[in-house]
Design an enzyme around this catalytic site. Sequence first.
Site, PDB file in Angstrom:
ATOM      1  N   SER A  78       0.798  -1.239   0.000  1.00 47.49           N
ATOM      2  CA  SER A  78       0.000   0.000   0.000  1.00 47.49           C
ATOM      3  C   SER A  78       0.825   1.280   0.000  1.00 47.49           C
ATOM      4  CB  SER A  78      -0.951   0.020   1.195  1.00 47.49           C
ATOM      5  OG  SER A  78      -2.129  -0.642   0.849  1.00 47.49           O
ATOM      6  N   TYR A  95      -3.959   3.123   7.824  1.00 47.66           N
ATOM      7  CA  TYR A  95      -5.234   2.390   7.852  1.00 47.66           C
ATOM      8  C   TYR A  95      -6.175   3.031   8.870  1.00 47.66           C
ATOM      9  CZ  TYR A  95      -2.221  -0.989   5.478  1.00 47.66           C
ATOM     10  OH  TYR A  95      -1.351  -1.590   4.618  1.00 47.66           O
ATOM     11  N   LYS A 126       0.460   3.341  -2.990  1.00 50.60           N
ATOM     12  CA  LYS A 126      -0.723   4.193  -3.223  1.00 50.60           C
ATOM     13  C   LYS A 126      -0.371   5.680  -3.171  1.00 50.60           C
ATOM     14  CE  LYS A 126      -3.841   0.702  -1.360  1.00 50.60           C
ATOM     15  NZ  LYS A 126      -4.528   0.166  -0.173  1.00 50.60           N
ATOM     16  N   TYR A 131      -2.099  -2.973 -11.012  1.00 51.55           N
ATOM     17  CA  TYR A 131      -2.151  -2.702  -9.563  1.00 51.55           C
ATOM     18  C   TYR A 131      -1.288  -3.698  -8.783  1.00 51.55           C
ATOM     19  CZ  TYR A 131      -4.070  -2.353  -4.837  1.00 51.55           C
ATOM     20  OH  TYR A 131      -4.202  -2.227  -3.474  1.00 51.55           O
ATOM     21  N   VAL A 166       1.101  -3.818   3.817  1.00 49.79           N
ATOM     22  CA  VAL A 166       0.978  -5.115   4.493  1.00 49.79           C
ATOM     23  C   VAL A 166       2.240  -5.981   4.397  1.00 49.79           C
ATOM     24  CG1 VAL A 166      -1.538  -5.279   4.433  1.00 49.79           C
ATOM     25  CG2 VAL A 166      -0.196  -6.143   2.496  1.00 49.79           C
TER      26      VAL A 166
HETATM   27  N1  GLU Z   1      -1.660  -5.230  -2.503  1.00 50.74           N
HETATM   28  C1  GLU Z   1      -2.364  -5.150  -1.279  1.00 50.74           C
HETATM   29  C2  GLU Z   1      -3.840  -5.279  -1.452  1.00 50.74           C
HETATM   30  O1  GLU Z   1      -4.410  -4.666  -2.288  1.00 50.74           O
HETATM   31  C3  GLU Z   1      -2.005  -3.883  -0.576  1.00 50.74           C
HETATM   32  C4  GLU Z   1      -2.649  -3.791   0.775  1.00 50.74           C
HETATM   33  C5  GLU Z   1      -1.888  -2.985   1.764  1.00 50.74           C
HETATM   34  O2  GLU Z   1      -0.657  -2.985   1.795  1.00 50.74           O
HETATM   35  O3  GLU Z   1      -2.581  -2.346   2.553  1.00 50.74           O
HETATM   36  O4  GLU Z   1      -4.487  -5.993  -0.753  1.00 50.74           O
END
Ligand code: GLU
Length: 309
Positions: free
Chosen positions: A65, A245, A68, A193, A263
């Site tokens: 994430s 989060y 992002k 993604y 994660v």
């Molecule tokens: N690739 C992960 C997903 O989409 C990223 C989630 C994360 O790191 O919060 O579930």
Amino acid sequence: MVCRYGDDLKMMVEQVKQYTSEGKVADYIPALSVADPSKVAVAIYDGNDTCFSEGNFNEKFTLQSISKVLTLALALMDHGEKYVFSKVGMEPTGDPFNSISKLETQIPSKPLNPMINAGALAVSSLIKGSSNEEKLERLLQFVRDLSGNDQISYNKEVAQSEFETADLNRALSYFMKQHGVLTGDVDELLDFYTKQCAIEVNCEDLAKIGFALANQGKHPLQKNDIIPAEIARLVKTFMVTCGMYNASGEFAIRVGIPAKSGVSGGIVGAVPGNIGIGIYGPALDKKGNSVAGMRLLELLSSKYHLSIF
Ligand code: GLU
């Protein structure tokens, strides 16, 4: 060389190691489940030649994430604020990162912010490029520029592992396609993604990325600004409100550093006008944040007065 952080970092890493046994590595992406939960690493970059690093700082891990933040910056550079925020909102959710629930109750149906999966998928669909290869190459070059590391690429095994198991992200994407938030082929979007999430770095790369975000998008080793200052400001604000989060509120109070976690156990921190921080600790708490990493950031913030509040 006078080492401003050196001895402290060693002590802090030792101090937080005990907490790794309280967390668990992510296993919903099968390839992430092999990570060693006892690892802890930190790097701090202050704009000089090298980072101050401690622990397993050579260990590579995937952005997950954290990516992002970078796709948001790139999409804003590609399209400008008005268009990007017609597709994704600016409000924290209080829900887990992969939650689908608010998509249905929001009218018009657009994801609440770019740091949850739905929002990130909508943002990823905006990256310019005539093919997924071109989009990914643009993103990789952006990450290479920000980190000053030409070797950065993505981990094919992790990308494939997530692509094969990303049914929830597919569901979010189909929902958004139905409601006109995104267009195009969902599996193509998932291909991009999952590769974006599988971009591989170490703590020092992350600390340098954090430094550029902290310093108006500039990198001391690059001639030009990599991110326009206004976009770096905007992205850091999302890191404060939604970067950790549904623990972002408590993190703002306890630590007060714009940060984004993934994660894989990585966390990037950007202390405005000051340092970049890269953290790795794959043992996660229930909300998806690195247990040792959160403790480490708390210690760093208190020792060096890094809270922006
Ligand atoms: N690739 C992960 C997903 O989409 C990223 C989630 C994360 O790191 O919060 O579930």
